[in-house]
Design a protein around this motif. Sequence first.
Motif, mmCIF file in Angstrom:
data_model
loop_
_atom_site.group_PDB
_atom_site.id
_atom_site.type_symbol
_atom_site.label_atom_id
_atom_site.label_comp_id
_atom_site.label_asym_id
_atom_site.label_seq_id
_atom_site.Cartn_x
_atom_site.Cartn_y
_atom_site.Cartn_z
ATOM 1 N N LEU A 1 0.833 -1.197 0.000
ATOM 2 C CA LEU A 1 0.000 0.000 0.000
ATOM 3 C C LEU A 1 0.872 1.253 0.000
ATOM 4 N N ILE B 1 -7.580 6.288 -8.840
ATOM 5 C CA ILE B 1 -7.118 4.920 -9.042
ATOM 6 C C ILE B 1 -7.650 4.338 -10.344
ATOM 7 N N ALA C 1 0.908 0.174 -10.698
ATOM 8 C CA ALA C 1 -0.279 0.344 -9.866
ATOM 9 C C ALA C 1 -1.261 -0.815 -10.053
ATOM 10 N N LEU D 1 -4.902 7.688 -2.953
ATOM 11 C CA LEU D 1 -4.171 6.999 -4.015
ATOM 12 C C LEU D 1 -4.235 7.749 -5.334
ATOM 13 N N ARG E 1 -5.284 5.413 -12.971
ATOM 14 C CA ARG E 1 -4.012 4.720 -12.812
ATOM 15 C C ARG E 1 -4.113 3.272 -13.283
ATOM 16 N N LEU F 1 1.932 1.831 -3.447
ATOM 17 C CA LEU F 1 0.823 2.293 -4.271
ATOM 18 C C LEU F 1 0.523 3.767 -4.017
ATOM 19 N N ARG F 2 0.727 4.226 -2.803
ATOM 20 C CA ARG F 2 0.493 5.633 -2.473
ATOM 21 C C ARG F 2 1.495 6.565 -3.150
#
Length: 212
Positions: free
Chosen positions: A19, A202, A32, A199, A205, A22-23
């Motif tokens: 995580l 998303i 991602a 995020l 992404r 991913l951030r």
Amino acid sequence: MALPSNVHLSQHPCLRAKLSRLRSKQTHVREAKILVHEIATILGCEALASTLTAVDGPKPEEVSLVPILRSGLGMVEAIQALLPEPVPVHHLGLYREPSTLEPVEYYNNLPNHIGPSGAAQSPSKLAVILDPVIATGGTCAAAIQTLREWGARRVLVLSVIGASDGVARAANEWPEGVDVWLAGLDAELTATGMVKPGLGDIGDRLFLTVGK
């Protein structure tokens, strides 16, 4: 804030490390998609182990997956791979009206699905909502209500990250029938209803449409 008792925040160290990656704004958009898949796999293991082994819990053949379009599609393959047999995938399309941030449904394919025998079946005992981000909670709450009206006996929500207030709103939509499992939790929303720090978008992404 204190979260409702039906909200579960994973403490898995591998999940938390993924995580964090991913951030990061430095994480390439291609990576991602892989990270969301891996996070969904770990989170799904924890959530399904708890849900499917509970007393009177549903059997795998009584489960269906309900990704929220479009970002929820990024979690489907991971959860399908965890189950011993393929399960139906029903799609819900919801978007937030920009001025009110309230959900608007634009797609719903939740008929009584046809089983392997060719006969119509009743709604799944367990519907698993796949939605990577819970922001205001309005979209997730609307999906929960739709599934409840459809006839699902329980709803399991799997999400990569959520904002505290939005997660509580979703969990309280049907307290006795819903469990929400999260990889991460943030405290705030931006003025436009995005999780902060969150995020980013998303969906963009996952589908490589950043800057569209």
